[in-house]
Design a protein around this motif. Sequence first.
Motif, mmCIF file in Angstrom:
data_model
loop_
_atom_site.group_PDB
_atom_site.id
_atom_site.type_symbol
_atom_site.label_atom_id
_atom_site.label_comp_id
_atom_site.label_asym_id
_atom_site.label_seq_id
_atom_site.Cartn_x
_atom_site.Cartn_y
_atom_site.Cartn_z
ATOM 1 N N ILE A 148 40.135 60.137 60.186
ATOM 2 C CA ILE A 148 39.878 61.422 59.538
ATOM 3 C C ILE A 148 39.065 62.255 60.524
ATOM 4 O O ILE A 148 37.939 61.885 60.877
ATOM 5 N N HIS A 149 39.656 63.339 61.004
ATOM 6 C CA HIS A 149 38.969 64.238 61.931
ATOM 7 C C HIS A 149 38.177 65.261 61.125
ATOM 8 O O HIS A 149 38.732 65.925 60.239
ATOM 9 N N ALA A 150 36.888 65.402 61.411
ATOM 10 C CA ALA A 150 36.024 66.315 60.656
ATOM 11 C C ALA A 150 35.298 67.263 61.598
ATOM 12 O O ALA A 150 34.733 66.840 62.611
ATOM 13 N N TYR A 151 35.313 68.534 61.236
ATOM 14 C CA TYR A 151 34.623 69.580 62.002
ATOM 15 C C TYR A 151 33.297 69.854 61.292
ATOM 16 O O TYR A 151 33.224 70.645 60.369
ATOM 17 N N GLY A 152 32.237 69.174 61.741
ATOM 18 C CA GLY A 152 30.920 69.380 61.147
ATOM 19 C C GLY A 152 30.207 70.570 61.758
ATOM 20 O O GLY A 152 30.571 71.051 62.840
ATOM 21 N N PRO A 153 29.166 71.058 61.096
ATOM 22 C CA PRO A 153 28.431 72.209 61.620
ATOM 23 C C PRO A 153 27.572 71.842 62.826
ATOM 24 O O PRO A 153 27.150 70.693 62.982
ATOM 25 N N ASP A 154 27.318 72.820 63.652
ATOM 26 C CA ASP A 154 26.399 72.659 64.777
ATOM 27 C C ASP A 154 25.002 72.977 64.264
ATOM 28 O O ASP A 154 24.629 74.144 64.093
ATOM 29 N N LEU A 155 24.218 71.937 63.991
ATOM 30 C CA LEU A 155 22.904 72.128 63.381
ATOM 31 C C LEU A 155 21.914 72.794 64.323
ATOM 32 O O LEU A 155 20.870 73.289 63.882
ATOM 33 N N ARG A 156 22.236 72.846 65.607
ATOM 34 C CA ARG A 156 21.368 73.556 66.546
ATOM 35 C C ARG A 156 21.339 75.046 66.249
ATOM 36 O O ARG A 156 20.387 75.754 66.613
ATOM 37 N N LYS A 157 22.373 75.529 65.560
ATOM 38 C CA LYS A 157 22.460 76.951 65.222
ATOM 39 C C LYS A 157 21.897 77.243 63.835
ATOM 40 O O LYS A 157 22.020 78.362 63.340
ATOM 41 N N SER A 184 29.978 70.436 52.018
ATOM 42 C CA SER A 184 31.383 70.834 52.006
ATOM 43 C C SER A 184 32.205 69.970 52.954
ATOM 44 O O SER A 184 33.347 69.604 52.659
ATOM 45 N N THR A 185 31.604 69.616 54.099
ATOM 46 C CA THR A 185 32.296 68.755 55.053
ATOM 47 C C THR A 185 32.529 67.374 54.464
ATOM 48 O O THR A 185 33.646 66.828 54.530
ATOM 49 N N TYR A 186 31.492 66.786 53.869
ATOM 50 C CA TYR A 186 31.641 65.463 53.262
ATOM 51 C C TYR A 186 32.633 65.482 52.105
ATOM 52 O O TYR A 186 33.408 64.538 51.923
ATOM 53 N N CYS A 187 32.617 66.538 51.321
ATOM 54 C CA CYS A 187 33.579 66.651 50.230
ATOM 55 C C CYS A 187 35.008 66.630 50.766
ATOM 56 O O CYS A 187 35.874 65.924 50.235
ATOM 57 N N ASN A 188 35.250 67.374 51.839
ATOM 58 C CA ASN A 188 36.588 67.397 52.440
ATOM 59 C C ASN A 188 36.959 66.055 53.060
ATOM 60 O O ASN A 188 38.122 65.633 53.004
ATOM 61 N N ILE A 189 35.975 65.364 53.625
ATOM 62 C CA ILE A 189 36.227 64.025 54.161
ATOM 63 C C ILE A 189 36.676 63.093 53.045
ATOM 64 O O ILE A 189 37.657 62.344 53.192
ATOM 65 N N LEU A 190 35.960 63.116 51.931
ATOM 66 C CA LEU A 190 36.307 62.239 50.806
ATOM 67 C C LEU A 190 37.675 62.596 50.227
ATOM 68 O O LEU A 190 38.429 61.707 49.820
ATOM 69 N N ARG A 191 38.016 63.876 50.213
ATOM 70 C CA ARG A 191 39.355 64.281 49.749
ATOM 71 C C ARG A 191 40.439 63.714 50.669
ATOM 72 O O ARG A 191 41.477 63.229 50.199
ATOM 73 N N GLU A 192 40.207 63.795 51.964
ATOM 74 C CA GLU A 192 41.187 63.249 52.911
ATOM 75 C C GLU A 192 41.293 61.728 52.765
ATOM 76 O O GLU A 192 42.388 61.164 52.885
ATOM 77 N N ALA A 236 21.407 63.675 51.228
ATOM 78 C CA ALA A 236 21.408 64.847 50.336
ATOM 79 C C ALA A 236 22.766 65.538 50.366
ATOM 80 O O ALA A 236 23.316 65.921 49.323
ATOM 81 N N ALA A 237 23.328 65.702 51.561
ATOM 82 C CA ALA A 237 24.627 66.376 51.699
ATOM 83 C C ALA A 237 25.760 65.512 51.170
ATOM 84 O O ALA A 237 26.683 66.020 50.515
ATOM 85 N N LEU A 238 25.694 64.211 51.426
ATOM 86 C CA LEU A 238 26.746 63.319 50.939
ATOM 87 C C LEU A 238 26.755 63.276 49.420
ATOM 88 O O LEU A 238 27.822 63.284 48.790
ATOM 89 N N ARG A 239 25.580 63.235 48.814
ATOM 90 C CA ARG A 239 25.501 63.265 47.345
ATOM 91 C C ARG A 239 26.125 64.541 46.786
ATOM 92 O O ARG A 239 26.930 64.507 45.868
ATOM 93 N N ARG A 240 25.723 65.668 47.373
ATOM 94 C CA ARG A 240 26.243 66.938 46.866
ATOM 95 C C ARG A 240 27.742 67.055 47.112
ATOM 96 O O ARG A 240 28.483 67.557 46.268
ATOM 97 N N GLY A 241 28.195 66.588 48.266
ATOM 98 C CA GLY A 241 29.628 66.624 48.550
ATOM 99 C C GLY A 241 30.419 65.772 47.593
ATOM 100 O O GLY A 241 31.499 66.162 47.137
ATOM 101 N N PHE A 242 29.895 64.591 47.265
ATOM 102 C CA PHE A 242 30.556 63.717 46.290
ATOM 103 C C PHE A 242 30.663 64.413 44.934
ATOM 104 O O PHE A 242 31.705 64.372 44.269
ATOM 105 N N LEU A 243 29.588 65.071 44.513
ATOM 106 C CA LEU A 243 29.580 65.717 43.198
ATOM 107 C C LEU A 243 30.429 66.986 43.161
ATOM 108 O O LEU A 243 30.727 67.497 42.082
ATOM 109 N N MET A 244 30.846 67.489 44.327
ATOM 110 C CA MET A 244 31.756 68.631 44.368
ATOM 111 C C MET A 244 33.187 68.231 44.028
ATOM 112 O O MET A 244 34.022 69.083 43.734
#
Length: 305
Positions: free
Chosen positions: A197-206, A220-228, A261-269
Motif C-alpha cells: 500500500i503506497h501512502a503519501y503522508g504529509p511533510d511534517l517539517r512544513k 486522513s492518510t491512515y483512514c485511506n490506508i485502512l480503506r486500501e 492520535a492520528a491512527l485512532r481518528r483515522g480508524f473512526l473516520m
Amino acid sequence: MAAPPRVGSGAAVALLRWGGAASARGGPRLHSWSSLAALPLPLACRAAEAHAQSTGRSSPGLAAALAAAGAAAGAVGFVHCPATACDEEPGTKDPAARAFFLRLQVVPFGVLGTRLMVDKSVRRTAPAPDATTAILDSGGHGVPTKGGPKRAGGASKAIYTWVGIAEQESFPPDVSAAVIGKTDCKYHDYGEGRHVIHAYGPDLRKMPDAWDTAVEVLASTYCNILREFLDSGLPNLRLLPVSGGILVGQYQKQMPELTIAALRRGFLMLPVRQQAIIVGRHVDLCIFLEAELGEFEAVVRAACS
C-alpha cells in the motif's frame, strides 16, 4: 453463568450489567469471553469494558473474542453504539476504537522484518512478509516525482527492491493515477505474494507548531490506508508510523503520541461496518528503530486503558 441478554431494546444497558458493571449490590461477572463473539462488536466491547472496570483487569481471551466478533460483523453487519464521554482525545472510549487498539500489535521490526539496532546494525528479527500480508510504503510522495522508484532512498528503496521495481523510473499506472498528493493511498499486488500500500503522508517539517493540523492530515492518510487494506481482501497488514524519518520535523519526540492520535481518528473516520471488519483482521504497527519501541508500546497501552 447467566446467558448474555439478547440484542435489542435496552441491550447495551443490560450488557453492561451482565458484564459486571459496578453496582451497590454487585452482580454477575463474565467468566467466559467466548460468548461475546456472537454479539454485535460495540456491545461486546461495552461488556468487556464494564468487566475490566469492575474487576480491575482484562481477560486473556478478550482479544480473541473481539476478533471473532469483528469477523462476524464483517460478514453480517452489527448495531452501532454511540461513543461514551471522554475528556481526552475524542473517540478514546469508543468501543470499536478500543477493540482496534486491543488488537493492534506493536512489533519490534520494520515492514520487511528487519530492525535497526541501537548500535546502528540492521538485523533480521522477523520473517519477510508472506502472501497474506500487505505492507505499507510511506514514501508515496515519490510517486508523482520524476524518476519514480529509482530515485527513492531509505525504507522505500528497500521495499522497491523487495518487489522488484527499484530500477524503474515510474510506478505501476494504477498507483501513479491514484497517488498524486498528500493523504492519497493505493494498494498494488506486485505478484509472487508481494502486496504494497503506497501512502503519501504529509511533510511534517512544513507544519511546525500545528499539532491539530498534523493529526488531521495524518488521520486522513491512515483512514485511506485502512480503506486500501480492506480493498486488498488480505487478512494481515504491516503498518508503520507515517511521516516519520526525514519528514518528521519538530515532532520527533512526539511521534508515538502523534501516530496513535492520528491512527485512532483515522480508524473512526471509517464507516462503522468497515471498522468491524478491520478489528477482525490482523494489524501490526512495525517499529524499525529499536530505540523507539518502548515509547510506542506505552502509548498503545494507554490507548487500551
